[in-house]
Design a protein around this motif. Structure first.
Motif, PDB file in Angstrom:
ATOM      1  N   TYR A  34       0.826  -1.203   0.000  1.00  0.00           N
ATOM      2  CA  TYR A  34       0.000   0.000   0.000  1.00  0.00           C
ATOM      3  C   TYR A  34       0.864   1.257   0.000  1.00  0.00           C
ATOM      4  O   TYR A  34       1.887   1.326   0.677  1.00  0.00           O
ATOM      5  N   THR A  35       0.446   2.233  -0.768  1.00  0.00           N
ATOM      6  CA  THR A  35       1.118   3.528  -0.783  1.00  0.00           C
ATOM      7  C   THR A  35       0.620   4.351   0.407  1.00  0.00           C
ATOM      8  O   THR A  35      -0.430   4.051   0.985  1.00  0.00           O
ATOM      9  N   PRO A  36       1.338   5.413   0.793  1.00  0.00           N
ATOM     10  CA  PRO A  36       0.843   6.280   1.871  1.00  0.00           C
ATOM     11  C   PRO A  36      -0.541   6.839   1.566  1.00  0.00           C
ATOM     12  O   PRO A  36      -1.367   7.021   2.467  1.00  0.00           O
ATOM     13  N   ALA A  37      -0.806   7.112   0.276  1.00  0.00           N
ATOM     14  CA  ALA A  37      -2.107   7.673  -0.104  1.00  0.00           C
ATOM     15  C   ALA A  37      -3.256   6.692   0.092  1.00  0.00           C
ATOM     16  O   ALA A  37      -4.422   7.085   0.108  1.00  0.00           O
ATOM     17  N   ALA A  38      -2.953   5.412   0.256  1.00  0.00           N
ATOM     18  CA  ALA A  38      -3.998   4.406   0.439  1.00  0.00           C
ATOM     19  C   ALA A  38      -4.737   4.606   1.755  1.00  0.00           C
ATOM     20  O   ALA A  38      -5.926   4.288   1.876  1.00  0.00           O
ATOM     21  N   VAL A  39      -4.033   5.130   2.751  1.00  0.00           N
ATOM     22  CA  VAL A  39      -4.626   5.276   4.093  1.00  0.00           C
ATOM     23  C   VAL A  39      -4.492   6.710   4.603  1.00  0.00           C
ATOM     24  O   VAL A  39      -4.498   6.955   5.810  1.00  0.00           O
ATOM     25  N   GLY A  62      -3.267  -7.674   9.850  1.00  0.00           N
ATOM     26  CA  GLY A  62      -3.996  -6.459  10.167  1.00  0.00           C
ATOM     27  C   GLY A  62      -4.574  -5.777   8.937  1.00  0.00           C
ATOM     28  O   GLY A  62      -4.477  -6.276   7.819  1.00  0.00           O
ATOM     29  N   TYR A  63      -5.153  -4.599   9.170  1.00  0.00           N
ATOM     30  CA  TYR A  63      -5.767  -3.837   8.080  1.00  0.00           C
ATOM     31  C   TYR A  63      -4.687  -3.155   7.243  1.00  0.00           C
ATOM     32  O   TYR A  63      -3.528  -3.048   7.647  1.00  0.00           O
ATOM     33  N   PRO A  64      -5.065  -2.661   6.053  1.00  0.00           N
ATOM     34  CA  PRO A  64      -4.093  -1.972   5.192  1.00  0.00           C
ATOM     35  C   PRO A  64      -3.387  -0.819   5.909  1.00  0.00           C
ATOM     36  O   PRO A  64      -3.999  -0.060   6.648  1.00  0.00           O
ATOM     37  N   SER A  65      -2.094  -0.725   5.684  1.00  0.00           N
ATOM     38  CA  SER A  65      -1.295   0.401   6.172  1.00  0.00           C
ATOM     39  C   SER A  65      -0.143   0.595   5.201  1.00  0.00           C
ATOM     40  O   SER A  65       0.252  -0.331   4.483  1.00  0.00           O
ATOM     41  N   ALA A  66       0.383   1.798   5.146  1.00  0.00           N
ATOM     42  CA  ALA A  66       1.419   2.136   4.166  1.00  0.00           C
ATOM     43  C   ALA A  66       2.611   1.194   4.263  1.00  0.00           C
ATOM     44  O   ALA A  66       3.136   0.941   5.346  1.00  0.00           O
ATOM     45  N   GLY A  67       3.021   0.656   3.109  1.00  0.00           N
ATOM     46  CA  GLY A  67       4.205  -0.193   3.054  1.00  0.00           C
ATOM     47  C   GLY A  67       3.967  -1.652   3.357  1.00  0.00           C
ATOM     48  O   GLY A  67       4.898  -2.456   3.286  1.00  0.00           O
ATOM     49  N   THR A  68       2.739  -2.038   3.696  1.00  0.00           N
ATOM     50  CA  THR A  68       2.445  -3.436   4.005  1.00  0.00           C
ATOM     51  C   THR A  68       1.678  -4.080   2.857  1.00  0.00           C
ATOM     52  O   THR A  68       1.193  -3.399   1.957  1.00  0.00           O
ATOM     53  N   ASP A  69       1.560  -5.415   2.917  1.00  0.00           N
ATOM     54  CA  ASP A  69       0.882  -6.128   1.836  1.00  0.00           C
ATOM     55  C   ASP A  69      -0.275  -6.979   2.338  1.00  0.00           C
ATOM     56  O   ASP A  69      -0.651  -7.968   1.722  1.00  0.00           O
ATOM     57  N   ALA A  70      -0.882  -6.581   3.473  1.00  0.00           N
ATOM     58  CA  ALA A  70      -2.030  -7.331   3.983  1.00  0.00           C
ATOM     59  C   ALA A  70      -3.202  -7.198   3.028  1.00  0.00           C
ATOM     60  O   ALA A  70      -3.519  -6.100   2.574  1.00  0.00           O
ATOM     61  N   GLU A  71      -3.840  -8.299   2.718  1.00  0.00           N
ATOM     62  CA  GLU A  71      -5.003  -8.255   1.829  1.00  0.00           C
ATOM     63  C   GLU A  71      -6.103  -7.411   2.459  1.00  0.00           C
ATOM     64  O   GLU A  71      -6.415  -7.551   3.642  1.00  0.00           O
ATOM     65  N   ARG A  72      -6.684  -6.509   1.684  1.00  0.00           N
ATOM     66  CA  ARG A  72      -7.820  -5.732   2.194  1.00  0.00           C
ATOM     67  C   ARG A  72      -9.040  -6.640   2.299  1.00  0.00           C
ATOM     68  O   ARG A  72      -9.145  -7.650   1.576  1.00  0.00           O
ATOM     69  N   PRO A  73      -9.966  -6.358   3.211  1.00  0.00           N
ATOM     70  CA  PRO A  73     -11.179  -7.173   3.311  1.00  0.00           C
ATOM     71  C   PRO A  73     -11.862  -7.298   1.946  1.00  0.00           C
ATOM     72  O   PRO A  73     -11.997  -6.316   1.213  1.00  0.00           O
ATOM     73  N   LEU A  74     -12.286  -8.490   1.606  1.00  0.00           N
ATOM     74  CA  LEU A  74     -12.882  -8.717   0.291  1.00  0.00           C
ATOM     75  C   LEU A  74     -14.126  -7.861   0.072  1.00  0.00           C
ATOM     76  O   LEU A  74     -14.409  -7.437  -1.055  1.00  0.00           O
ATOM     77  N   ALA A  75     -14.879  -7.600   1.133  1.00  0.00           N
ATOM     78  CA  ALA A  75     -16.097  -6.814   0.995  1.00  0.00           C
ATOM     79  C   ALA A  75     -15.811  -5.375   0.585  1.00  0.00           C
ATOM     80  O   ALA A  75     -16.721  -4.645   0.201  1.00  0.00           O
ATOM     81  N   CYS A  99     -15.911   3.658   4.457  1.00  0.00           N
ATOM     82  CA  CYS A  99     -14.700   3.243   5.170  1.00  0.00           C
ATOM     83  C   CYS A  99     -13.473   3.177   4.255  1.00  0.00           C
ATOM     84  O   CYS A  99     -12.786   2.149   4.167  1.00  0.00           O
ATOM     85  N   PRO A 100     -13.142   4.254   3.550  1.00  0.00           N
ATOM     86  CA  PRO A 100     -12.015   4.197   2.607  1.00  0.00           C
ATOM     87  C   PRO A 100     -10.670   3.919   3.270  1.00  0.00           C
ATOM     88  O   PRO A 100      -9.823   3.253   2.682  1.00  0.00           O
ATOM     89  N   LYS A 101     -10.459   4.392   4.484  1.00  0.00           N
ATOM     90  CA  LYS A 101      -9.176   4.140   5.155  1.00  0.00           C
ATOM     91  C   LYS A 101      -9.051   2.687   5.577  1.00  0.00           C
ATOM     92  O   LYS A 101      -8.012   2.053   5.363  1.00  0.00           O
ATOM     93  N   THR A 102     -10.094   2.148   6.182  1.00  0.00           N
ATOM     94  CA  THR A 102     -10.073   0.746   6.593  1.00  0.00           C
ATOM     95  C   THR A 102      -9.830  -0.164   5.400  1.00  0.00           C
ATOM     96  O   THR A 102      -9.142  -1.187   5.511  1.00  0.00           O
ATOM     97  N   CYS A 103     -10.366   0.216   4.258  1.00  0.00           N
ATOM     98  CA  CYS A 103     -10.222  -0.600   3.044  1.00  0.00           C
ATOM     99  C   CYS A 103      -8.952  -0.270   2.254  1.00  0.00           C
ATOM    100  O   CYS A 103      -8.675  -0.913   1.235  1.00  0.00           O
ATOM    101  N   GLY A 104      -8.186   0.732   2.674  1.00  0.00           N
ATOM    102  CA  GLY A 104      -6.974   1.087   1.945  1.00  0.00           C
ATOM    103  C   GLY A 104      -7.247   1.652   0.572  1.00  0.00           C
ATOM    104  O   GLY A 104      -6.509   1.403  -0.377  1.00  0.00           O
ATOM    105  N   LEU A 105      -8.315   2.468   0.456  1.00  0.00           N
ATOM    106  CA  LEU A 105      -8.734   3.001  -0.845  1.00  0.00           C
ATOM    107  C   LEU A 105      -8.766   4.530  -0.874  1.00  0.00           C
ATOM    108  O   LEU A 105      -9.399   5.122  -1.754  1.00  0.00           O
TER     109      LEU A 105
END
Length: 251
Positions: A34-39, A62-75, A99-105
């Motif tokens: 995820y880029t910083p802009a994702a969250v 965990g949930y999306p955060s900058a620099g990580t590769d955790a899958e965002r919730p499918l929903a 919930c754009p931050k929680t979803c990394g969007l």
């Protein structure tokens, strides 16, 4: 309402990699992260509510955060009947609206989804939250890198001081006008035009009588002028003259 309740019907899988929706990510040579802009934005409802609506698919990552590769919730982007790689726009729209931050969007919300200028005065990709709130950088970022701080809807005009709006009387207070003209332009309606400027705003009362000007020292003056460099009071006359004397018509 259908989309809110249908979230609970989506099966969540545990994966340690971003797969189905690669928006707001970048490839680091090994995986998409995820880029910083994702969250960079805030959720439109409470974070706690978002964690209920969008159950964490991997409690370890965990949930999306900058620099990580955790899958965002499918929903956040798909349904139970779609393949994992298929984006269902209705589901994604619901996520962006709640919930754009929680979803990394965050990078796809209206405030963050716009182009930056061709030749910014700083590297838009490295801008931090501290810079977004900095009295030194906010006005420059709003003009050159609006997508970095969620300034896409501001038209290049922001307050350099983030709390100007807490006391609107400052806009008309005698003795504070120089301050508000420089630091509270958005709140007090003092933003200069991005395409026009006068001899007064450029700081040279004799510009109309000049027959020649010092040569521009920067190759980016044309772009800077188009973005308000000559009229933005954040810059001193000396700075404008040093970089873009000809473009800004400063004697």
């Amino acid at each position: 309402m259908f989309f809110i309740f249908s979230f609970l019907l989506v099966p969540f899988v545990s994966e340690a990699a971003i797969t189905g929706d690669l928006n707001c990510t970048t490839y680091n040579g090994t995986s998409f992260v995820y880029t910083p802009a994702a969250v960079a934005c805030s959720n439109l409802i409470s974070d706690a509510a978002c964690e209920v609506l969008y159950a964490d698919p991997d409690t370890t990552a965990g949930y999306p955060s900058a620099g990580t590769d955790a899958e965002r919730p499918l929903a956040c982007y798909t349904t139970a009947t779609a393949t994992p790689a298929s984006i269902v726009q209705d589901m994604k729209t619901a996520a962006l609206d709640s919930c754009p931050k929680t979803c990394g969007l965050c990078c796809q919300t209206d405030a963050y989804d716009c182009p930056n200028v061709a030749y910014p005065r700083l590297d838009c990709s490295t801008i931090t939250t501290a810079q977004c709130n900095s009295i030194v950088w906010r006005s420059i970022i709003a003009t050159d890198c609006p997508s970095a701080c969620g300034f896409c809807n501001e038209g290049g005009c922001v307050d350099a001081v983030v709390d100007c709006g807490t006391d609107l009387s400052i806009c008309t207070t005698i003795g504070m006008q120089d301050f508000v003209n420089t630091y509270c332009q958005k709140t007090c309606g003092r933003c200069p035009s991005s395409t026009t400027y006068s001899s007064t705003t450029t700081g040279s009362s004799s510009s109309s009588t000049c027959t020649s000007y010092n040569a521009d020292s920067s190759s980016h003056c044309a772009d800077w002028v188009a973005n308000g460099f000559c009229s933005n009071t954040f810059y001193t006359v000396a700075q404008r003259k040093s970089y873009c004397a000809t473009s800004c018509k400063i004697c």
